[in-house]
Motif scaffolding. Structure first.
Motif, PDB file in Angstrom:
ATOM      1  N   ARG A  71       0.823  -1.218   0.000  1.00 12.41           N
ATOM      2  CA  ARG A  71       0.000   0.000   0.000  1.00 12.41           C
ATOM      3  C   ARG A  71       0.853   1.262   0.000  1.00 12.41           C
ATOM      4  N   ASP A  72       1.955   1.246   0.764  1.00 11.27           N
ATOM      5  CA  ASP A  72       2.784   2.453   0.861  1.00 11.27           C
ATOM      6  C   ASP A  72       4.176   2.074   1.361  1.00 11.27           C
ATOM      7  N   GLY A  73       5.022   3.079   1.499  1.00 12.07           N
ATOM      8  CA  GLY A  73       6.397   2.848   1.916  1.00 12.07           C
ATOM      9  C   GLY A  73       6.509   2.242   3.308  1.00 12.07           C
ATOM     10  N   ASN A  74       5.592   2.611   4.212  1.00 13.15           N
ATOM     11  CA  ASN A  74       5.636   2.040   5.566  1.00 13.15           C
ATOM     12  C   ASN A  74       5.433   0.532   5.537  1.00 13.15           C
ATOM     13  N   ASP A  75       4.440   0.091   4.768  1.00  9.32           N
ATOM     14  CA  ASP A  75       4.184  -1.348   4.672  1.00  9.32           C
ATOM     15  C   ASP A  75       5.363  -2.061   4.002  1.00  9.32           C
ATOM     16  N   LEU A  76       5.949  -1.402   3.012  1.00  7.30           N
ATOM     17  CA  LEU A  76       7.088  -2.008   2.328  1.00  7.30           C
ATOM     18  C   LEU A  76       8.254  -2.195   3.311  1.00  7.30           C
ATOM     19  N   GLU A  77       8.469  -1.193   4.158  1.00 10.17           N
ATOM     20  CA  GLU A  77       9.557  -1.305   5.143  1.00 10.17           C
ATOM     21  C   GLU A  77       9.260  -2.381   6.176  1.00 10.17           C
ATOM     22  N   LYS A  78       7.986  -2.526   6.553  1.00  4.58           N
ATOM     23  CA  LYS A  78       7.622  -3.600   7.495  1.00  4.58           C
ATOM     24  C   LYS A  78       7.991  -4.951   6.901  1.00  4.58           C
ATOM     25  N   LEU A  79       7.665  -5.126   5.621  1.00 10.83           N
ATOM     26  CA  LEU A  79       7.956  -6.405   4.967  1.00 10.83           C
ATOM     27  C   LEU A  79       9.464  -6.612   4.830  1.00 10.83           C
ATOM     28  N   GLU A  91      17.351  -7.654  -2.207  1.00  8.43           N
ATOM     29  CA  GLU A  91      18.211  -7.049  -3.222  1.00  8.43           C
ATOM     30  C   GLU A  91      17.471  -5.856  -3.840  1.00  8.43           C
ATOM     31  N   PRO A  92      18.098  -4.669  -3.867  1.00  6.22           N
ATOM     32  CA  PRO A  92      17.427  -3.503  -4.461  1.00  6.22           C
ATOM     33  C   PRO A  92      17.020  -3.791  -5.914  1.00  6.22           C
ATOM     34  N   LEU A  93      15.849  -3.310  -6.291  1.00 10.47           N
ATOM     35  CA  LEU A  93      15.322  -3.615  -7.628  1.00 10.47           C
ATOM     36  C   LEU A  93      14.959  -2.330  -8.354  1.00 10.47           C
ATOM     37  N   HIS A  94      15.478  -2.187  -9.569  1.00  8.67           N
ATOM     38  CA  HIS A  94      15.050  -1.082 -10.418  1.00  8.67           C
ATOM     39  C   HIS A  94      13.977  -1.621 -11.351  1.00  8.67           C
ATOM     40  N   ASP A  95      12.778  -1.088 -11.234  1.00  8.73           N
ATOM     41  CA  ASP A  95      11.642  -1.600 -12.007  1.00  8.73           C
ATOM     42  C   ASP A  95      10.815  -0.391 -12.432  1.00  8.73           C
ATOM     43  N   PRO A  96      10.498  -0.256 -13.725  1.00  5.19           N
ATOM     44  CA  PRO A  96       9.821   0.957 -14.193  1.00  5.19           C
ATOM     45  C   PRO A  96       8.412   1.146 -13.622  1.00  5.19           C
ATOM     46  N   LEU A  97       7.836   0.096 -13.020  1.00  6.68           N
ATOM     47  CA  LEU A  97       6.478   0.217 -12.481  1.00  6.68           C
ATOM     48  C   LEU A  97       6.464   0.453 -10.974  1.00  6.68           C
ATOM     49  N   PHE A  98       7.645   0.425 -10.358  1.00  7.32           N
ATOM     50  CA  PHE A  98       7.724   0.638  -8.906  1.00  7.32           C
ATOM     51  C   PHE A  98       8.511   1.899  -8.585  1.00  7.32           C
ATOM     52  N   GLU A  99       8.122   2.553  -7.486  1.00  5.15           N
ATOM     53  CA  GLU A  99       8.890   3.690  -6.984  1.00  5.15           C
ATOM     54  C   GLU A  99      10.242   3.186  -6.474  1.00  5.15           C
ATOM     55  N   GLN A 100      11.143   4.115  -6.232  1.00  7.12           N
ATOM     56  CA  GLN A 100      12.439   3.739  -5.655  1.00  7.12           C
ATOM     57  C   GLN A 100      12.223   3.045  -4.320  1.00  7.12           C
ATOM     58  N   GLY A 101      13.106   2.109  -3.993  1.00  5.98           N
ATOM     59  CA  GLY A 101      12.985   1.401  -2.715  1.00  5.98           C
ATOM     60  C   GLY A 101      12.468  -0.016  -2.865  1.00  5.98           C
ATOM     61  N   ALA A 102      12.079  -0.395  -4.091  1.00  9.06           N
ATOM     62  CA  ALA A 102      11.599  -1.761  -4.319  1.00  9.06           C
ATOM     63  C   ALA A 102      12.746  -2.749  -4.105  1.00  9.06           C
ATOM     64  N   PHE A 103      12.376  -3.974  -3.779  1.00  9.53           N
ATOM     65  CA  PHE A 103      13.417  -4.998  -3.597  1.00  9.53           C
ATOM     66  C   PHE A 103      12.911  -6.348  -4.077  1.00  9.53           C
ATOM     67  N   ALA A 104      13.862  -7.261  -4.284  1.00 14.27           N
ATOM     68  CA  ALA A 104      13.515  -8.621  -4.710  1.00 14.27           C
ATOM     69  C   ALA A 104      14.168  -9.608  -3.761  1.00 14.27           C
ATOM     70  N   VAL A 105      13.485 -10.732  -3.567  1.00 14.75           N
ATOM     71  CA  VAL A 105      14.043 -11.813  -2.752  1.00 14.75           C
ATOM     72  C   VAL A 105      14.081 -13.073  -3.610  1.00 14.75           C
ATOM     73  N   ALA A 106      14.952 -14.000  -3.236  1.00 10.63           N
ATOM     74  CA  ALA A 106      15.032 -15.291  -3.926  1.00 10.63           C
ATOM     75  C   ALA A 106      14.675 -16.383  -2.934  1.00 10.63           C
ATOM     76  N   ASP A 107      13.811 -17.326  -3.353  1.00 17.78           N
ATOM     77  CA  ASP A 107      13.464 -18.429  -2.454  1.00 17.78           C
ATOM     78  C   ASP A 107      14.552 -19.497  -2.526  1.00 17.78           C
ATOM     79  N   PRO A 108      14.467 -20.568  -1.746  1.00 19.52           N
ATOM     80  CA  PRO A 108      15.574 -21.553  -1.710  1.00 19.52           C
ATOM     81  C   PRO A 108      15.858 -22.215  -3.056  1.00 19.52           C
ATOM     82  N   GLN A 109      14.960 -22.131  -4.009  1.00 20.66           N
ATOM     83  CA  GLN A 109      15.233 -22.681  -5.346  1.00 20.66           C
ATOM     84  C   GLN A 109      15.591 -21.594  -6.353  1.00 20.66           C
ATOM     85  N   GLY A 110      15.771 -20.356  -5.881  1.00 16.94           N
ATOM     86  CA  GLY A 110      16.207 -19.277  -6.761  1.00 16.94           C
ATOM     87  C   GLY A 110      15.088 -18.520  -7.448  1.00 16.94           C
ATOM     88  N   ARG A 111      13.857 -18.866  -7.152  1.00 18.52           N
ATOM     89  CA  ARG A 111      12.697 -18.165  -7.727  1.00 18.52           C
ATOM     90  C   ARG A 111      12.648 -16.755  -7.152  1.00 18.52           C
TER      91      ARG A 111
END
Ligand SMILES: [Fe+2]
Length: 278
Positions: A71-79, A91-111
């Motif tokens: 919903r917002d930056g506060n919720d993103l920081e909680k997560l 891992e910081p993520l540059h994505d044209p549909l997200f504001e700055q501060g987005a991130f990506a995670v990898a699960d144990p199989q690399g997804r």
């Protein structure tokens, strides 16, 4: 227990798809899914009403990541704090549909799964189909589900259990909708399908007619799923990626206990035959 549903609800926002024929794939999402096409650094950005797909060139086809919006930056920081506290690298993520501060995670199989705050999708007219969930097949169901539940905060809505007692499918939610993510146990680790939620059964009819006019046959459905209780059918895009169109997906309250379903065709399609993963 703190969950995404109660603390930082998230919805599937867009997909980043890799393709050996990105221009062909872009044409499909432009013509069949009412998406505007724009060229971005990574490839093609396809944006329709409440749906978006980033398509980038690659030597093989598949899903690079699914992106969920908070919903917002506060919720993103909680997560982010929750994931970091559980030892998950964000891992910081540059994505044209997200504001700055987005991130990506990898699960144990690399997804990879991305989280961010949406830049806002411009209003566009088109048939109703809100990008809603994504599903994978995995050889390591138990370990993978534990990652999404314990480290990120997804909640289990329903499990399909085999005669031997082990889970073969797990549906997970990140807000009030029955599932925004699910995993099938199988012999491969691959993207299974993604789904668009429509407004009602008549929309399913209209989408079916649209694919019929383009001579794209339905390969699974129409029917009604047991878990989620939604009406559905599935088609494929030019890369063989499976698209589901759904209506009437149920909501689940935060305190609901996970449901248990027997493995079988009638669980996956109460109207008849089902596509059984193996
Ligand atoms: Fe689905």
């Amino acid at each position: 227990m703190m969950t995404m549903q109660t603390e930082s609800p998230a919805q599937l926002d867009h997909l980043c798809v890799e393709s050996t024929q990105p221009a062909v794939l872009a044409r499909f999402y432009r013509d069949l899914l009412d998406c505007d096409e724009s060229v971005v650094e990574q490839g093609f950005l396809m944006r329709g009403p409440r749906r978006a797909v980033l398509i980038r060139p690659a030597p093989t086809c598949g899903l690079a990541y699914a992106a969920y919006r908070l919903r917002d930056g506060n919720d993103l920081e909680k997560l982010r704090s929750r994931a970091t506290a559980h030892g998950v690298a964000c891992e910081p993520l540059h994505d044209p549909l997200f504001e700055q501060g987005a991130f990506a995670v990898a699960d144990p199989q690399g997804r990879r799964t991305a989280f961010g705050v949406s830049c806002g999708t411009p209003a566009r007219r088109g048939a109703p189909a809100r990008l809603q969930h994504t599903v994978y097949q995995t050889t390591e169901l138990e370990q993978i589900v534990r990652f999404y539940v314990e480290k990120l905060g997804f909640s289990i809505s329903d499990e399909v259990v085999s005669e031997s007692g082990g889970a073969s499918v797990v549906f997970m939610r990140s807000d009030d909708e029955h599932h925004s993510l699910a995993f099938f146990k199988g012999s491969r680790n691959e993207w299974d399908h993604h789904c668009y939620e429509t407004n009602e059964w008549n929309d399913i009819r209209d989408w079916g007619d649209r694919f019929a006019a383009a001579q794209i046959p339905i390969f699974f459905g129409p029917g009604r799923h047991g878990p989620g209780n939604n009406l559905f059918f599935m088609v494929t895009d030019p890369d063989g990626n499976r698209l589901e169109f759904s209506a009437e997906l149920q909501s689940v309250s935060a305190d609901a206990a996970p449901g248990v379903w027997p493995e079988g065709e009638r669980t996956l399609n109460s109207w008849g035959r089902a596509w059984m993963r193996s």
